[in-house]
Design a protein around this motif. Structure first.
Motif, PDB file in Angstrom:
ATOM      1  N   ILE A 247      45.022  48.141  93.950  1.00  0.00           N
ATOM      2  CA  ILE A 247      44.571  49.028  92.904  1.00  0.00           C
ATOM      3  C   ILE A 247      45.661  49.700  92.250  1.00  0.00           C
ATOM      4  O   ILE A 247      46.008  50.526  92.780  1.00  0.00           O
ATOM      5  CB  ILE A 247      43.410  50.014  93.425  1.00  0.00           C
ATOM      6  N   ARG A 248      45.809  49.238  91.128  1.00  0.00           N
ATOM      7  CA  ARG A 248      47.146  50.012  90.234  1.00  0.00           C
ATOM      8  C   ARG A 248      46.738  50.281  88.807  1.00  0.00           C
ATOM      9  O   ARG A 248      46.185  49.429  88.231  1.00  0.00           O
ATOM     10  CB  ARG A 248      48.276  49.302  90.362  1.00  0.00           C
ATOM     11  N   GLY A 249      47.094  51.381  88.351  1.00  0.00           N
ATOM     12  CA  GLY A 249      46.744  51.611  86.861  1.00  0.00           C
ATOM     13  C   GLY A 249      46.566  53.053  86.667  1.00  0.00           C
ATOM     14  O   GLY A 249      46.276  54.112  87.739  1.00  0.00           O
ATOM     15  N   PHE A 250      46.744  53.623  85.277  1.00  0.00           N
ATOM     16  CA  PHE A 250      46.690  55.006  84.855  1.00  0.00           C
ATOM     17  C   PHE A 250      45.245  55.365  84.445  1.00  0.00           C
ATOM     18  O   PHE A 250      44.620  54.394  83.997  1.00  0.00           O
ATOM     19  CB  PHE A 250      47.761  55.474  83.783  1.00  0.00           C
ATOM     20  N   GLU A 251      44.964  56.595  84.551  1.00  0.00           N
ATOM     21  CA  GLU A 251      43.448  56.858  84.436  1.00  0.00           C
ATOM     22  C   GLU A 251      43.558  58.214  83.436  1.00  0.00           C
ATOM     23  O   GLU A 251      42.644  58.453  82.569  1.00  0.00           O
ATOM     24  CB  GLU A 251      42.942  57.470  85.483  1.00  0.00           C
ATOM     25  N   TRP A 252      44.783  58.616  83.196  1.00  0.00           N
ATOM     26  CA  TRP A 252      45.019  59.684  82.284  1.00  0.00           C
ATOM     27  C   TRP A 252      46.379  59.659  81.551  1.00  0.00           C
ATOM     28  O   TRP A 252      47.297  58.918  81.804  1.00  0.00           O
ATOM     29  CB  TRP A 252      45.068  61.081  83.064  1.00  0.00           C
ATOM     30  N   GLN A 253      46.469  60.220  80.272  1.00  0.00           N
ATOM     31  CA  GLN A 253      47.422  60.308  79.332  1.00  0.00           C
ATOM     32  C   GLN A 253      48.385  61.048  79.889  1.00  0.00           C
ATOM     33  O   GLN A 253      49.648  60.938  79.693  1.00  0.00           O
ATOM     34  CB  GLN A 253      47.167  60.734  77.938  1.00  0.00           C
ATOM     35  N   ALA A 254      48.169  62.176  80.641  1.00  0.00           N
ATOM     36  CA  ALA A 254      48.987  63.211  80.875  1.00  0.00           C
ATOM     37  C   ALA A 254      48.855  63.655  82.573  1.00  0.00           C
ATOM     38  O   ALA A 254      47.669  63.465  82.803  1.00  0.00           O
ATOM     39  CB  ALA A 254      49.233  64.427  80.171  1.00  0.00           C
ATOM     40  N   TYR A 255      49.830  63.902  83.269  1.00  0.00           N
ATOM     41  CA  TYR A 255      49.509  64.503  84.611  1.00  0.00           C
ATOM     42  C   TYR A 255      50.383  65.845  84.868  1.00  0.00           C
ATOM     43  O   TYR A 255      51.242  66.161  84.077  1.00  0.00           O
ATOM     44  CB  TYR A 255      50.141  63.369  85.553  1.00  0.00           C
ATOM     45  N   SER A 279      52.563  60.359  90.294  1.00  0.00           N
ATOM     46  CA  SER A 279      54.248  60.399  90.874  1.00  0.00           C
ATOM     47  C   SER A 279      54.888  59.636  90.119  1.00  0.00           C
ATOM     48  O   SER A 279      56.305  60.086  89.956  1.00  0.00           O
ATOM     49  CB  SER A 279      54.209  59.703  92.221  1.00  0.00           C
ATOM     50  N   ILE A 280      54.480  58.658  89.299  1.00  0.00           N
ATOM     51  CA  ILE A 280      55.304  57.935  88.271  1.00  0.00           C
ATOM     52  C   ILE A 280      55.840  58.629  87.093  1.00  0.00           C
ATOM     53  O   ILE A 280      57.309  58.653  86.911  1.00  0.00           O
ATOM     54  CB  ILE A 280      54.282  56.857  87.902  1.00  0.00           C
ATOM     55  N   PRO A 281      54.828  59.333  86.457  1.00  0.00           N
ATOM     56  CA  PRO A 281      55.632  60.152  85.271  1.00  0.00           C
ATOM     57  C   PRO A 281      56.430  61.328  85.949  1.00  0.00           C
ATOM     58  O   PRO A 281      57.646  61.641  85.298  1.00  0.00           O
ATOM     59  CB  PRO A 281      54.622  60.548  84.415  1.00  0.00           C
ATOM     60  N   ASN A 282      56.102  61.850  86.977  1.00  0.00           N
ATOM     61  CA  ASN A 282      56.921  62.882  87.431  1.00  0.00           C
ATOM     62  C   ASN A 282      58.445  62.294  87.805  1.00  0.00           C
ATOM     63  O   ASN A 282      59.198  63.065  87.856  1.00  0.00           O
ATOM     64  CB  ASN A 282      56.449  63.571  88.615  1.00  0.00           C
TER      65      ASN A 282
END
Length: 472
Positions: A247-255, A279-282
């Motif tokens: 299960i892979r995918g973003f749920e929000w525009q920002a974190y 963890s990815i955008p960070n």
């Protein structure tokens, strides 16, 4: 890097052994035991940290929820075993200064580990543990290839094995007697060896086996390093396993931005989708070079440029570049693009020799992209010396690997394909996994054909060419 795994009484696996290469592909129908092999590796990551009574996932979401012991042990059995054999670089165990010291008497660059974990209800213990390394200081022509160090009997630890390399003769005689205590019950003793001191090293004399030492008071250092190798090697092997969950995918525009790059909340092995997505955008926020590295890796499969932008001191936004003047939130890109970041960032962050397990890498990708993805995996494995374990239902990914063998980019023994057949009922209400290693030749051909795919295509084509008579 893992070489072998053996599962006994684990879910469908009554007694299954898998030998690994550089790229390992598990194929077969649903519920045939493919993912269970990876789940066993995930379970080791959990029990090596928490033992038999780990906290619930709600308290520590970084490990798979393995449910109750009764849910993973084969029906009717009271124990299960997970045995692994693998290698860990010596540099992953020792500090730089310890590594420099170890080079004076240890020739191994990698430590070979064999260890078996046995699980019963509310109990985890080591049933067998062997460790192999090469020492400098013994004439290899006059002794067997493997010499065991004497180990006192303990509950579950059996022996440690050592390999030796030759040294030139000459020097003065020296006698050494030492021992090392591992925990309370396991004692490794190297005692009363008479030998020749050659440039600070002991050479075998009179057909006695000698262990290397160096001049001065380095005997204590030798045994402290041995102790660290023996105690830390299994954990370092398990730490080299990384998992890309299906299960892979973003749920929000920002974190939320974590306060430090090494925050405990940043972990791509996190079982939580939100935790992995955060963890990815960070990761890109704290290391801008990663962005370019990931883009260069994935662009031949999906060409989407991306970057991060802080919204405030608390939030970071992941964006994709449509043109030099226009950006959109990466959230609105197709799920195929999401897949690439969730797969390639863990691969990029893994160290040389690490093992990355990826379930269903074909998710949300066009067949052409799946084929290109397989070729990209081959390039990564060859250039970065990392190991992949993949479960897939995609013939396009499989043919990408097989064609890499055919064109010489991948050796046939570097690719392992295992076919998981439909489980069989051995006794009433108890099914058992059946796993077959497929034979691959240097032309990338599978002996007997690729099972499980052509049969379905023939059926589809037959039904298409022979439609039912609607008038009947």
């Amino acid at each position: 890097m893992i070489n072998t795994i053996n599962l006994k009484n684990f879910k469908l696996h009554k007694d299954t052994t898998i030998d690994f290469g550089k790229i390992n592909v598990f194929i077969g129908p649903n519920n045939s035991g493919k993912s269970s092999v990876i789940h066993a590796m995930e379970l080791l990551a959990k029990i090596s940290t928490f033992g038999a009574n780990p906290p619930p996932v709600s308290q520590n979401p970084f490990y798979i929820d393995v449910a109750e012991f009764g849910d993973i042990v084969s029906k009717g059995e009271y124990f299960l075993e997970i045995g692994i054999e693998g290698e860990v670089p010596l540099s992953a165990i020792l500090s730089p200064s310890e590594s420099e010291t170890a080079k004076k008497f240890i020739a191994s660059e990698n430590i070979k580990i064999t260890i078996k974990y046995c699980l019963e209800k509310d109990k985890v213990f080591i049933k067998d543990y062997k460790l192999k390394l090469k020492f400098l200081g013994v004439d290899v022509e006059e002794i067997p290839e493997e010499i065991p160090i004497n180990v006192d009997e303990s509950d579950y630890i059996t022996s440690y094995e050592i390999h030796f390399l030759p040294l030139p003769p000459g020097g003065t005689k020296e006698i050494i007697t030492e021992e090392i205590i591992i925990e309370d019950k396991t004692r490794i003793m190297i005692s009363s060896f008479e030998g020749i001191l050659v440039e600070g090293k002991i050479k075998k004399e009179n057909k006695r086996v000698l262990v290397t030492v160096v001049k001065g008071d380095t005997t204590d250092i030798l045994f402290s390093i041995l102790k660290k190798i023996i105690e830390d090697s299994p954990q370092k092997l398990i730490d080299s396993f990384h998992f890309v969950y299906p299960i892979r995918g973003f749920e929000w525009q920002a974190y939320d931005i974590e306060q430090t790059r090494k925050s405990s909340n940043l972990n791509l092995d996190n079982i939580s989708l939100e935790g992995r997505a955060k963890s990815i955008p960070n990761a890109f926020h704290y290391d801008a070079n990663l962005k370019n590295e990931i883009y260069e890796a994935m662009k031949d499969v999906i060409d989407v440029k991306f970057f991060t932008e802080p919204l405030s001191r608390e939030k970071v936004k992941l964006l994709s570049e449509i043109s030099k003047k226009r950006n959109i939130p990466f959230l609105f890109e197709g799920l195929g693009s999401h897949q690439m970041l969730f797969m390639f960032l863990p691969i990029a962050l893994a160290k040389q020799g690490d093992t990355i397990c990826i379930e269903e890498p074909e998710n949300h990708l066009h067949p052409k992209a799946q084929y290109e993805l397989a070729k990209l995996f081959v390039n990564i494995v060859k250039k970065e010396e990392k190991q992949l374990v993949i479960t897939t239902h995609s013939e396009h990914i499989i043919y990408g690997f097989l064609n890499s063998v055919a064109n010489g980019k991948l050796k046939k023994n570097e690719l392992r394909i295992y076919y998981f057949k439909e489980p069989v009922e051995t006794i009433p209400d108890v099914k058992e996994a059946r796993v077959e290693k497929l034979n691959i030749n240097e032309f990338g051909q599978v002996e007997g054909g690729l099972p499980g795919f052509f049969e379905t295509k023939r059926k589809e084509l037959s039904e298409f060419l022979n439609p039912p008579d609607k008038n009947k």
